[in-house]
Design a protein around this motif. Sequence first.
Motif, short mmCIF file in Angstrom:
data_model
loop_
_atom_site.label_atom_id
_atom_site.label_comp_id
_atom_site.label_asym_id
_atom_site.label_seq_id
_atom_site.Cartn_x
_atom_site.Cartn_y
_atom_site.Cartn_z
N GLY A 1 -65.43 -71.28 33.18
CA GLY A 1 -66.64 -70.50 32.94
C GLY A 1 -66.44 -69.14 32.32
N GLY A 2 -67.15 -68.14 32.88
CA GLY A 2 -67.18 -66.81 32.30
C GLY A 2 -65.87 -66.07 32.35
N HIS A 3 -64.87 -66.60 33.07
CA HIS A 3 -63.56 -65.96 33.14
C HIS A 3 -62.68 -66.34 31.96
CE1 HIS A 3 -64.46 -64.54 37.15
NE2 HIS A 3 -64.78 -65.77 37.53
N ASN A 4 -63.15 -67.29 31.14
CA ASN A 4 -62.36 -67.75 30.01
C ASN A 4 -62.72 -66.92 28.77
OD1 ASN A 4 -61.07 -69.19 27.94
ND2 ASN A 4 -61.30 -71.13 29.02
N GLN A 5 -62.14 -65.74 28.68
CA GLN A 5 -62.49 -64.82 27.59
C GLN A 5 -62.03 -65.34 26.24
OE1 GLN A 5 -64.43 -62.06 28.22
NE2 GLN A 5 -64.64 -62.11 25.99
N VAL A 6 -60.93 -66.09 26.22
CA VAL A 6 -60.43 -66.64 24.95
C VAL A 6 -61.46 -67.60 24.35
CG1 VAL A 6 -58.68 -68.10 23.88
CG2 VAL A 6 -58.00 -66.38 25.56
N ALA A 7 -62.00 -68.49 25.19
CA ALA A 7 -63.00 -69.44 24.70
C ALA A 7 -64.26 -68.72 24.23
CB ALA A 7 -63.35 -70.44 25.80
#
Length: 219
Positions: A195-201
Amino acid sequence: MDGKDLVIMQKKPIIIGVAGGSGSGKTTVAHEVYRQFPAESILMIEQDAYYRNQTHLPMEERLKTNYDHPLAFDNDLLLEHLHLLGEGRAVEKPVYDYANHTRAEETIHVEPRDVIILEGIMILEDDRLREMMDIKLFVDTDSDMRIIRRLLRDINERGRTIDSVIDQYTAVVRPMHLQFIEPTKRYADIIVPEGGHNQVAIDLMVTKIKTILEEKSML
């Protein structure tokens, strides 16, 4: 307004679909993408706003609503609004009253924008909605994390008890997720873990959207 402005306004907006189970972090992802663009060029459409109007039903019937089933949503109205926005026309987005389990009388005026983020648990379940999307995301988060997030949200924000949240999750939310939401993952162009913790995506998504906008000469 000159001729160039008119051409720009008439271009079809980019529609980004962000799906995922309850508590997956899809709303966080959608908001993270949203805040990367100027407010005048992007808007958010939440599928939750398009739960069916139930004013014709008595309260005891409304209380039986299964909000995790595709039939709970008025996708016909959502599609109509997306088509209108695509034509450069404003719409009145509904507001859902969860306390009364029906649509509220007030609406939210929404002007067309270059980018539309469509967010919701069931947006990839309807093939008509999928066909309108330029990019389809599925936010994929482990079930244990999703239930923990749902517990915290419903207890802190909605005054629910632990027992009621767990009962609803096991009786409705989990089976509906497995039947209707999880299978839509196969339609996604991009699967975003955590979710929102995947800054790369999220950064990759923002870059892709900007590239599409540039190709369409919208920036």
